[in-house]
Design a protein around this motif. Structure first.
Motif, mmCIF file in Angstrom:
data_model
loop_
_atom_site.group_PDB
_atom_site.id
_atom_site.type_symbol
_atom_site.label_atom_id
_atom_site.label_comp_id
_atom_site.label_asym_id
_atom_site.label_seq_id
_atom_site.Cartn_x
_atom_site.Cartn_y
_atom_site.Cartn_z
ATOM 1 N N GLU A 210 -4.126 3.280 2.687
ATOM 2 C CA GLU A 210 -3.611 3.854 3.944
ATOM 3 C C GLU A 210 -4.502 3.471 5.123
ATOM 4 O O GLU A 210 -3.999 3.259 6.235
ATOM 5 C CB GLU A 210 -3.511 5.377 3.812
ATOM 6 C CG GLU A 210 -2.408 5.831 2.862
ATOM 7 C CD GLU A 210 -2.421 7.321 2.632
ATOM 8 O OE1 GLU A 210 -1.381 7.879 2.248
ATOM 9 O OE2 GLU A 210 -3.486 7.958 2.832
ATOM 10 N N ASP A 211 -5.792 3.371 4.910
ATOM 11 C CA ASP A 211 -6.696 2.952 5.981
ATOM 12 C C ASP A 211 -6.558 1.453 6.254
ATOM 13 O O ASP A 211 -6.585 1.009 7.406
ATOM 14 C CB ASP A 211 -8.143 3.269 5.613
ATOM 15 C CG ASP A 211 -8.423 4.769 5.602
ATOM 16 O OD1 ASP A 211 -7.635 5.511 6.223
ATOM 17 O OD2 ASP A 211 -9.406 5.188 4.964
ATOM 18 N N ALA A 212 -6.409 0.671 5.194
ATOM 19 C CA ALA A 212 -6.377 -0.783 5.343
ATOM 20 C C ALA A 212 -5.116 -1.267 6.052
ATOM 21 O O ALA A 212 -5.156 -2.252 6.803
ATOM 22 C CB ALA A 212 -6.486 -1.451 3.971
ATOM 23 N N ASN A 251 7.988 4.490 7.349
ATOM 24 C CA ASN A 251 7.625 5.374 8.471
ATOM 25 C C ASN A 251 6.190 5.870 8.354
ATOM 26 O O ASN A 251 5.906 7.064 8.467
ATOM 27 C CB ASN A 251 8.597 6.542 8.581
ATOM 28 C CG ASN A 251 9.936 6.114 9.128
ATOM 29 O OD1 ASN A 251 10.070 5.051 9.721
ATOM 30 N ND2 ASN A 251 10.954 6.928 8.920
ATOM 31 N N ASN A 252 5.285 4.919 8.084
ATOM 32 C CA ASN A 252 3.838 5.163 8.007
ATOM 33 C C ASN A 252 3.410 5.988 6.805
ATOM 34 O O ASN A 252 2.252 6.416 6.732
ATOM 35 C CB ASN A 252 3.334 5.840 9.295
ATOM 36 C CG ASN A 252 3.569 4.988 10.520
ATOM 37 O OD1 ASN A 252 3.382 3.768 10.464
ATOM 38 N ND2 ASN A 252 3.985 5.599 11.608
ATOM 39 N N LYS A 253 4.309 6.218 5.848
ATOM 40 C CA LYS A 253 3.964 6.960 4.639
ATOM 41 C C LYS A 253 4.002 6.023 3.433
ATOM 42 O O LYS A 253 4.941 5.250 3.270
ATOM 43 C CB LYS A 253 4.926 8.133 4.433
ATOM 44 C CG LYS A 253 4.793 9.221 5.487
ATOM 45 C CD LYS A 253 5.728 10.387 5.191
ATOM 46 C CE LYS A 253 5.583 11.488 6.242
ATOM 47 N NZ LYS A 253 6.503 12.620 5.972
ATOM 48 N N LEU A 254 2.970 6.117 2.602
ATOM 49 C CA LEU A 254 2.898 5.292 1.410
ATOM 50 C C LEU A 254 3.873 5.819 0.367
ATOM 51 O O LEU A 254 3.762 6.962 -0.085
ATOM 52 C CB LEU A 254 1.471 5.306 0.858
ATOM 53 C CG LEU A 254 1.180 4.436 -0.357
ATOM 54 C CD1 LEU A 254 1.374 2.963 -0.026
ATOM 55 C CD2 LEU A 254 -0.237 4.681 -0.872
ATOM 56 N N ILE A 255 4.839 4.987 -0.036
ATOM 57 C CA ILE A 255 5.848 5.430 -1.010
ATOM 58 C C ILE A 255 5.782 4.639 -2.321
ATOM 59 O O ILE A 255 6.426 5.032 -3.303
ATOM 60 C CB ILE A 255 7.276 5.352 -0.422
ATOM 61 C CG1 ILE A 255 7.626 3.907 -0.013
ATOM 62 C CG2 ILE A 255 7.431 6.307 0.762
ATOM 63 C CD1 ILE A 255 9.075 3.741 0.430
ATOM 64 N N ALA A 256 5.043 3.557 -2.363
ATOM 65 C CA ALA A 256 4.821 2.805 -3.597
ATOM 66 C C ALA A 256 3.445 2.176 -3.507
ATOM 67 O O ALA A 256 3.148 1.450 -2.552
ATOM 68 C CB ALA A 256 5.889 1.736 -3.794
ATOM 69 N N HIS A 257 2.591 2.456 -4.484
ATOM 70 C CA HIS A 257 1.196 2.027 -4.383
ATOM 71 C C HIS A 257 0.843 0.995 -5.441
ATOM 72 O O HIS A 257 1.032 1.222 -6.641
ATOM 73 C CB HIS A 257 0.269 3.238 -4.537
ATOM 74 C CG HIS A 257 -1.181 2.903 -4.351
ATOM 75 N ND1 HIS A 257 -2.155 3.208 -5.268
ATOM 76 C CD2 HIS A 257 -1.819 2.254 -3.332
ATOM 77 C CE1 HIS A 257 -3.330 2.797 -4.836
ATOM 78 N NE2 HIS A 257 -3.153 2.210 -3.674
ATOM 79 N N ARG A 258 0.382 -0.151 -4.984
ATOM 80 C CA ARG A 258 -0.214 -1.191 -5.821
ATOM 81 C C ARG A 258 0.673 -1.526 -7.029
ATOM 82 O O ARG A 258 0.277 -1.385 -8.186
ATOM 83 C CB ARG A 258 -1.602 -0.765 -6.283
ATOM 84 C CG ARG A 258 -2.476 -1.936 -6.750
ATOM 85 C CD ARG A 258 -3.891 -1.503 -7.019
ATOM 86 N NE ARG A 258 -4.701 -2.566 -7.580
ATOM 87 C CZ ARG A 258 -5.287 -3.533 -6.889
ATOM 88 N NH1 ARG A 258 -5.151 -3.564 -5.581
ATOM 89 N NH2 ARG A 258 -6.005 -4.455 -7.490
ATOM 90 N N GLN A 259 1.858 -2.003 -6.745
ATOM 91 C CA GLN A 259 2.793 -2.381 -7.798
ATOM 92 C C GLN A 259 2.963 -3.893 -7.821
ATOM 93 O O GLN A 259 3.003 -4.541 -6.775
ATOM 94 C CB GLN A 259 4.140 -1.692 -7.600
ATOM 95 C CG GLN A 259 4.050 -0.172 -7.713
ATOM 96 C CD GLN A 259 5.410 0.466 -7.864
ATOM 97 O OE1 GLN A 259 6.362 -0.164 -8.301
ATOM 98 N NE2 GLN A 259 5.494 1.742 -7.508
ATOM 99 N N GLU A 260 3.092 -4.447 -9.015
ATOM 100 C CA GLU A 260 3.202 -5.894 -9.179
ATOM 101 C C GLU A 260 4.650 -6.348 -9.034
ATOM 102 O O GLU A 260 5.565 -5.743 -9.603
ATOM 103 C CB GLU A 260 2.664 -6.305 -10.546
ATOM 104 C CG GLU A 260 2.529 -7.809 -10.726
ATOM 105 C CD GLU A 260 1.851 -8.168 -12.028
ATOM 106 O OE1 GLU A 260 0.690 -8.627 -11.993
ATOM 107 O OE2 GLU A 260 2.484 -7.980 -13.088
ATOM 108 N N LEU A 261 4.845 -7.417 -8.256
ATOM 109 C CA LEU A 261 6.184 -7.978 -8.080
ATOM 110 C C LEU A 261 6.562 -8.820 -9.293
ATOM 111 O O LEU A 261 5.753 -9.586 -9.805
ATOM 112 C CB LEU A 261 6.229 -8.852 -6.822
ATOM 113 C CG LEU A 261 6.209 -8.124 -5.479
ATOM 114 C CD1 LEU A 261 5.932 -9.107 -4.352
ATOM 115 C CD2 LEU A 261 7.526 -7.402 -5.239
#
Length: 335
Positions: A210-212, A251-261
């Motif tokens: 979120e910071d990055a 909308n500035n909210k993290l909804i999926a974190h560090r997922q592989e494509l």
């Protein structure tokens, strides 16, 4: 002209030629170079242990830029040009971890250009200069100044220096403190970033991501008009699988974190499109660049019976973005 004069002239010519050969060799940047990099900002105590391994061919320069920062070792190919008349070495942009990164797990790379001046002396040769950010990031990412000295053939390379605990403590105590606790006797972890393999790092926290994301600019690929209250979003790797990893913000909210494509199984999301809001933004944040930079995906948006395919790209400077805009069904039909 007498033979003695001829002999004297030939000796002078030979001396000059030999001198020119030695001068040309002395002015070459080929070799191993070691230095400590410091951000050019008041109060900064973060240092980089840096190394150039350079091969010069005419004015062209290739090799490696290696550095140790906090608790990680990084290796990047370098390409540049050396102007012998000015003794100036200019390197094409390279990634360097942001100087305020707490560790390699949640750090952000800054793309920086290297500019260094060669100074040749009897005691030692040096390459002094700095790494500079581009115009867009020059106020958030300060220059990193480095004074490299040329190493002898038998002097250890950076990776060997890191393993020599006493040397690391002597030259960069803040790095050793971060990397290896006092009771630990093993060498610090080494993380390689060779272009042929994806960067493998400890999983960063949600807060770190979120910071990055705020440190990167948003590139809007498309403004998409939709008529339903919610849309389904699928993301696939665009092309061959190359271990791209992403996070998704809405909308500035993290909804999926560090997922592989993946090229087969999508990252699937459903997002609500607020008609009160003027726009709703989907951002793709690159957690890495995979083995084939940049991080690229195909975003498929399903709006009722409508289906849209949108290619997205992200890197360590930019987030790929799509803006959803709620409209009346009659408005969309009339376009």
């Amino acid at each position: 002209m007498r033979k003695g004069n001829y002999r004297h002239i030939l000796i002078c010519i030979a001396v000059c030629l030999i001198g020119n050969v030695f001068t040309a060799r002395a002015q070459s940047v080929t070799g191993k170079w070691y230095g400590i990099g410091n951000p050019d900002i008041p109060g900064s105590s973060n240092s980089y242990l840096c190394e150039f391994i350079i091969t010069q061919n005419g004015s062209n320069v290739t090799g490696y830029f290696n550095y140790f920062f906090r608790n990680g070792y990084f290796s990047n190919k370098l390409v540049g040009r050396y102007d012998a008349s000015k003794r100036l070495l200019v390197l094409k942009p390279l990634p360097i971890l942001y100087h305020l990164s707490a560790n390699v797990g949640n750090g952000v790379d800054c793309i920086m250009t290297g500019v260094f001046k060669l100074k040749v002396a009897k005691v030692e040769s040096t390459l002094s200069g700095e790494f500079l950010s581009d115009e867009l990031h020059k106020y958030t990412s300060p220059p990193v100044k480095v004074n490299f000295r040329k190493l002898g053939k038998d002097e250890p390379e950076l990776k060997e220096r890191i393993k020599m605990k006493d040397l690391v403590l002597e030259e960069a105590p803040e790095v050793q403190t971060q990397a290896v606790p006092a009771q630990q006797t093993t060498a610090p972890a080494i993380v390689s970033t060779q272009p042929t393999t994806p960067l493998v790092l400890p999983s960063p926290t949600v807060k770190a991501t979120e910071d990055a994301v705020k440190m990167r600019t948003n590139t809007y690929i498309r403004i998409l008009d939709v008529v339903t209250d919610s849309v389904d979003v699928d993301l696939y790797d665009n092309g061959d699988f190359d271990a791209d990893s992403i996070s998704i913000f809405y909308n500035n909210k993290l909804i999926a974190h560090r997922q592989e494509l993946s090229t087969r199984k999508p990252i699937s999301l459903r997002v609500f499109v607020d008609s009160i809001e003027k726009h709703n933004d989907l951002l793709m944040f690159a957690e890495n660049l995979g083995t084939i930079p940049p991080n690229s995906a195909i975003m498929i948006v399903k709006d009722g019976s409508n289906r849209y395919e949108i290619p997205l790209q992200s890197n360590y400077q930019k987030n790929g973005a799509v803006r959803l805009r709620k409209v009346q069904r009659t408005t969309l039909a009339g376009q």
